[in-house]
Write a protein that holds these residues in place. Structure first.
Motif, PDB file in Angstrom:
ATOM      1  N   GLN A 281     -54.060 -20.564 -73.645  1.00 13.44           N
ATOM      2  CA  GLN A 281     -52.863 -20.756 -74.786  1.00 13.44           C
ATOM      3  C   GLN A 281     -52.622 -20.547 -75.949  1.00 13.44           C
ATOM      4  OE1 GLN A 281     -50.537 -23.881 -73.637  1.00 13.44           O
ATOM      5  NE2 GLN A 281     -48.829 -22.998 -72.485  1.00 13.44           N
TER       6      GLN A 281
ATOM      7  N   LYS B  52     -41.510 -10.029 -79.329  1.00 11.55           N
ATOM      8  CA  LYS B  52     -41.102 -11.660 -79.260  1.00 11.55           C
ATOM      9  C   LYS B  52     -41.416 -11.519 -78.253  1.00 11.55           C
ATOM     10  CE  LYS B  52     -37.181 -14.695 -80.297  1.00 11.55           C
ATOM     11  NZ  LYS B  52     -36.612 -15.568 -80.530  1.00 11.55           N
ATOM     12  N   GLU B  53     -41.416 -10.085 -77.060  1.00 11.97           N
ATOM     13  CA  GLU B  53     -42.331 -10.426 -75.429  1.00 11.97           C
ATOM     14  C   GLU B  53     -43.830 -10.643 -75.946  1.00 11.97           C
ATOM     15  OE1 GLU B  53     -40.729  -7.051 -76.194  1.00 11.97           O
ATOM     16  OE2 GLU B  53     -39.033  -8.681 -76.009  1.00 11.97           O
TER      17      GLU B  53
ATOM     18  N   GLN C  83     -44.899 -12.863 -77.758  1.00  6.68           N
ATOM     19  CA  GLN C  83     -44.984 -14.509 -78.735  1.00  6.68           C
ATOM     20  C   GLN C  83     -45.652 -15.642 -77.019  1.00  6.68           C
ATOM     21  OE1 GLN C  83     -41.610 -15.420 -80.852  1.00  6.68           O
ATOM     22  NE2 GLN C  83     -42.288 -13.686 -82.372  1.00  6.68           N
TER      23      GLN C  83
ATOM     24  N   ASN D 121     -44.992 -18.254 -75.448  1.00  7.59           N
ATOM     25  CA  ASN D 121     -44.162 -19.682 -75.384  1.00  7.59           C
ATOM     26  C   ASN D 121     -44.947 -20.326 -74.576  1.00  7.59           C
ATOM     27  OD1 ASN D 121     -42.034 -20.919 -74.403  1.00  7.59           O
ATOM     28  ND2 ASN D 121     -41.278 -19.962 -72.718  1.00  7.59           N
TER      29      ASN D 121
ATOM     30  N   GLN E 203     -43.471 -23.813 -74.315  1.00 14.83           N
ATOM     31  CA  GLN E 203     -42.867 -24.633 -73.470  1.00 14.83           C
ATOM     32  C   GLN E 203     -42.691 -24.011 -71.392  1.00 14.83           C
ATOM     33  OE1 GLN E 203     -41.252 -27.105 -74.232  1.00 14.83           O
ATOM     34  NE2 GLN E 203     -42.070 -26.451 -76.116  1.00 14.83           N
ATOM     35  N   GLU E 204     -43.765 -23.317 -71.682  1.00 16.34           N
ATOM     36  CA  GLU E 204     -43.778 -22.834 -70.144  1.00 16.34           C
ATOM     37  C   GLU E 204     -44.216 -23.776 -68.672  1.00 16.34           C
ATOM     38  OE1 GLU E 204     -47.109 -19.563 -69.883  1.00 16.34           O
ATOM     39  OE2 GLU E 204     -46.613 -18.380 -70.778  1.00 16.34           O
TER      40      GLU E 204
END
Ligand code: ADP
Ligand code: MG
Length: 964
Positions: A359, A378-379, A381, A383, A385-386
């Motif tokens: 990560q 955006k895709e 990037q 995340n 908070q997965e």
């Protein structure tokens, strides 16, 4: 193992207004909104807690709603803490302890203990529990074991999981609530013993009761442990308010220090931004480290007074609670893991780390792109908070390490973006710091240990010095006593020496005396011998005299016997006389002689007896003469009576003659009467004839004259007859009356005669009696006369006998005297045949006196000699005893001196040793003084911390001195 985040629970309890507050007129300043059990209003300000207990809340309610659930937690393997905070007398102890043993009034601690055991009883039988308790107090930042009073300053250490614990505190295994209560009681008693003012002490010390529960599932071998801290804190009031001074102020500061450290810790934790939490500032905060922001479910009970007087204090207390409410603890079950479990967890964590690393790499790539000025879709990037990345890093670290060091966590959780270079630098720096910090902490612990050791050593030294002081004092006292004893002994020795001298002098005197006396005795004994010889001769002559005396005595004895016999005979005679003399003498005792020695007595008795007889005879003769006189009188009377009798005889004879004549005249009268009656009868016949003739004449008629004549004659005759009859009758009557009177007088005379004859008889009898008595009397008289004569003769003979006896006695005495004289004369006759008796007598008396005196002197001397002989061994003994005494005293003196010397030496040695020890310690201190270090703590600005540098001493000089 997952750790849960949970806030510290804070509940507030308001007690009712107490007496003194009510007396002072204080009013309640707190308000409790209805239907809201979490809020409280104080002068318009609202405070919200997990629970607010109003003044009327019962102990049970407080327990149920504030503490009960902790029991389950602790038995499930969690740590728990309940502590009461508040000013003095706000109800902390009431809430925590209450009244032990009272169902309604007991506080949280006893209820928890009871519940723990009750809960265990309901659990699975496979579970095995081990419960141990500790009880200690923190006073002036020193931990004092309440179950072992010798442990006064215990140190706080960290275990392998870096969890602080009190090292060396007494732990007692318990198996029932009662045991726990007993231990609590014991601890409280120990607390009471150590202090003078318990109220003050309890308001300045924190008391901690620790319950340690360990359980094991026998089947699965799963082990859980839970620790429950129950803390009654010191009063939180400000120093100014108590008006403390001096040492009290020091104490207050110290208490305040630990409480302010607690406040600081809570502030730091509540703030959340501060990297450093100053747990190490006080022992209290170190012990509560786990409970505040660590692995423990913590409940703080805020105790407050509702009074207006305490308003500011109440407010600050509530503020404290408010701050504490923000603190988040991360709690987890304390499970002891098996190796496999550990492995599995490690694998899991490794996977997690790899994932996180991936990560991070992707994030870094994205960041690079951003930095290069690219825009990332955006895709594309990342995340963060997965769903598979839910666990925050901080928590995982916490759960791995279980160390409750907030600082590194805080730095990690801090989300401020950091440049990569900086980050690297900082991370290396952080690592170094971390290392340094741990090293420093380790050092700190070591220093703590050292301090503890040193404190203990100091204590021991103190007690030693005290002991030595005592010993020293004792030795001094002993010395003084010995000195006094010595003086006394010396004095005694002196006095005994003097005594001995005196005794010796006395002995010498006695010896001289003794010599003199022996000489005297010798001379006297010589004299004595001569005298005894004289005495012997005298005794021989005396014996001769004695024999003669004996023979004389025998002679007198026989004479006496004879005399007594005579007297006996006499007395018997007298007795006979007495018996002859009559009845009156009967009651008198007849003299009898039973004893020769009583003879004289008896004789006098006999004399008395004689004199009595005399008087008796005299009285009898008097009586006799009286009787004779009486007799003459009686004879005279008898003569008179005889005359009277003759007269009466004459009278009787006269009367008899009279009577005879009377009787004759009566006969005559009778005859006359009969003749008269015969004439009357003849006349009556004549009358009848005449009458018959008259009738015949009358019938014839010529006879009237004759008749007349006849009647006349008849009448004359009858008249004469009548007259004759009446006179005769009168005569008879007179004769009869005369006869009557005569008869009466006769009777009277007869009666008087009878009487007189009776009298005469009586008189006669009397006369005969009297004459017989007279005869008797005369007989007696005669006898008496005779007896008198006999007595006289007897008296004469007795007098003669007495005279002879007297003469005999005289003779005997004379004889005796002459014999005595003769015997006295005999020895002198040798020297002087003629020898004047007077001179001899004088000489004899002189000699006798001399002899007496000599014997007296001799006796006295002998006695004195014996006394002296008796005295001598005593004196010798005494001398010996005094000598012994002197010797023993000298020995004792010597011993005392020696022991005193020894004591002095020992004392000197001791003093030297102590001096040496003190010197060495001073030297050690001086050599160590240069090595005092200041603990440096990472991320802590020393100027902002309230903690003072702790001086630590390196090296074991203390223990070395201690071992000496
Ligand atoms: P602290 O331990 O805070 O100094 P205490 O617990 O000793 O205070 O309480 C002081 C006094 O007040 C005690 O006599 C106690 O019985 C009484 N007290 C405290 N709280 C209550 C309460 N809730 N109800 C009745 N009396 C109380
Ligand atoms: Mg109290």
């Amino acid at each position: 193992m997952a750790a849960d985040e949970c806030n510290i629970r804070v509940v507030a309890r308001f007690r009712p207004l107490n007496d003194s507050e009510e007396r002072a007129g204080s009013k309640s300043v707190v308000k409790f909104p209805a239907d809201q059990e979490e809020t409280v209003l104080i002068s318009g300000k609202v405070y919200v807690f997990d629970k607010v207990f109003r003044p009327d809340s019962t102990q049970e309610k407080v327990y149920n709603e504030a503490a009960k659930e902790i029991v389950k937690d602790v038995l499930s393997g969690y740590n728990g803490t309940i502590f009461a905070y508040g000013q003095t007398s706000s109800g902390k102890t009431h809430t925590m302890e209450g009244i032990m043993g009272s169902d309604g009034q007991q506080g949280i601690v006893p209820r928890i203990v009871q519940d723990i055991f009750n809960h265990i009883y309901t659990l699975d039988a496979n579970l095995q529990f081990q419960i141990k308790v500790s009880y200690f107090e923190i006073y002036l930042d020193k931990i004092r074991d309440l179950l072992d009073v010798s442990k006064t300053n215990l140190a706080v250490h960290e275990d392998k999981n870096r969890v602080p614990y009190v090292k060396g505190v007494t732990e007692r295994f318990v198996s029932s609530p009662d045991e726990v209560f007993e231990i609590m009681e014991e601890g409280k008693n120990n607390r009471h013993i150590a202090v003078t003012n318990m109220n003050e002490h309890s308001s300045r010390s924190h008391s901690v009761f620790l319950i340690h529960v360990k359980q094991e599932n026998v089947e699965s071998e799963k082990k859980l442990t839970g620790k429950l801290y129950l803390v009654d804190l010191a009063g939180s009031e400000k120093v100014s308010k108590t008006g403390a001074e001096g040492q009290v102020l020091d104490e207050a500061k110290n208490i305040n220090k630990s409480l302010s450290a607690l406040g600081n810790v809570i502030s730091a934790l509540a703030d959340g931004t501060k990297s450093h939490v100053p747990y190490r500032d006080s022992k209290l905060t170190r012990i509560l480290q786990e409970s505040l922001g660590g692995n423990a479910r913590t409940t703080i009970i805020i105790c407050c007074s509702p009074a207006s007087f305490n308003e500011s204090e109440t407010k600050s207390t509530l503020e404290f609670g408010k701050r504490a409410k923000c603190i988040k603890n991360s709690v987890m079950v304390n499970e002891e893991l098996t190796a496999e479990e550990w492995k599995r967890r490690w694998e899991k964590e490794r996977e997690k780390v790899a994932r996180l690393k991936g990560q991070l790499n992707r994030a870094e790539i994205e960041l690079e792109r951003w930095r290069r000025g690219e825009t990332v879709n955006k895709e594309e990037q990342i995340n963060l908070q997965e769903p598979d990345e839910t666990l925050p890093v901080s928590q995982s670290i916490t759960s791995l390490s279980t160390a409750v060091l907030a600082a590194p966590i805080a730095t990690v959780t801090g989300v401020t973006p950091i440049a990569p270079v900086n980050y690297e630098l900082r991370s290396t720096n952080a690592d170094e710091w971390e290392k340094e910090r741990t090293a420093l902490y380790q050092q700190l612990d070591e220093k703590d240990d050292e301090i503890n050791n040193l404190a203990q050593a100091i204590e021991r030294l103190k007690s030693q010095t005290n002991e030595q002081d005592e010993l020293f004092n004792q030795a001094r006292k002993d010395n003084e006593n010995l000195q006094a004893e010595l003086n006394r002994l010396q004095q005694e020795c002196e006095s005994s020496k003097e005594e001995v001298k005196e005794v010796l002098q006395a002995l010498e005197e006695l010896a001289v005396n003794y010599d003199q006396k022996t000489q005297e005795v010798e001379t006297k004994s010589k004299e004595n011998e001569t005298l005894t010889q004289e005495l012997e001769t005298k005794l021989a002559s005396l014996n001769g005299i004695r024999e003669e005396l004996e023979s004389l005595r025998e002679a007198t004895q026989t004479q006496r016997k004879r005399f007594l016999d005579m007297i006996l005979v006499l007395l018997r005679d007298v007795g006979d006389i007495g018996s002859i003399m009559g009845g009156q003498m009967h009651e008198q005792k007849k003299p009898t002689i039973e004893n020769l020695d009583q003879a004289e007595e008896e004789f006098t008795l006999a004399r008395l007896y004689l004199s009595k007889l005399k008087t008796e005879a005299r009285s009898i003769s008097g009586r006799l003469s009286e009787l004779e006189l009486e007799k003459v009188d009686h004879q005279k009377g008898i003569g008179l009576k005889d005359k009277e009798l003759d007269e009466t005889h004459l009278l009787v004879q006269q009367h008899e003659a009279k009577m005879r004549s009377m009787i004759e005249s009566m006969k005559e009268l009778e005859d006359k009467k009969r003749a008269l009656e015969q004439t009357q009868d003849s006349l009556n016949e004549q009358l009848v004839k005449l009458r018959a003739q008259g009738r015949v004449t009358n019938s014839v008629g010529s006879t009237s004259d004759v008749q007349k004549e006849l009647t006349q004659q008849m009448e004359q005759i009858s008249e004469q007859h009548q007259k004759q009859l009446t006179t005769l009758r009168d005569e008879i009557r007179a004769k009869e009356t005369q006869m009557e009177t005569l008869k009466d007088s006769l009777q009277k005379l007869q009666l008087s005669y009878e009487k007189l004859s009776g009298d005469f008889e009586k008189l006669k009898k009397e006369e005969t009696g009297k004459s017989s008595r007279l005869q008797e009397m005369t007989l007696q008289q005669e006898r008496r006369e005779q007896a008198k004569q006999d007595l006289k003769g007897l008296e004469e003979t007795v007098a003669k006998e007495l005279q002879t006896l007297h003469n005999l006695r005289k003779l005997f005495v004379q004889d005796l005297q002459t014999r005595l004289k003769k015997s006295q004369k005999q020895p002198e006759a040798e020297d002087d045949d003629m020898g004047g008796s007077v001179a001899q007598k004088q000489k004899i008396s002189f000699l006798e006196n001399n002899l007496d005196q000599l014997t007296k002197v001799h006796k006295q001397l002998v006695r004195e000699n014996a006394d002296l002989r008796c005295e001598l061994p005593k004196l010798e003994k005494r001398l010996k005893a005094t000598m012994d005494r002197v010797k023993s005293l000298e020995q004792a003196l010597k011993d005392a001196k020696e022991s005193a010397m020894k004591d002095r030496k020992r004392y000197q040695c001791e003093v030297d040793r102590i001096k040496e020890a003190v010197r060495q310690r001073n030297i050690a201190r001086r050599t160590n003084a240069a090595q005092i270090v200041k603990p440096i703590r990472a991320g802590v600005n020393p100027s902002t911390t309230t903690s003072t540098p702790i001086p630590t001493i390196r090296g074991g000089s203390g223990s070395q001195t201690m071992d000496q």
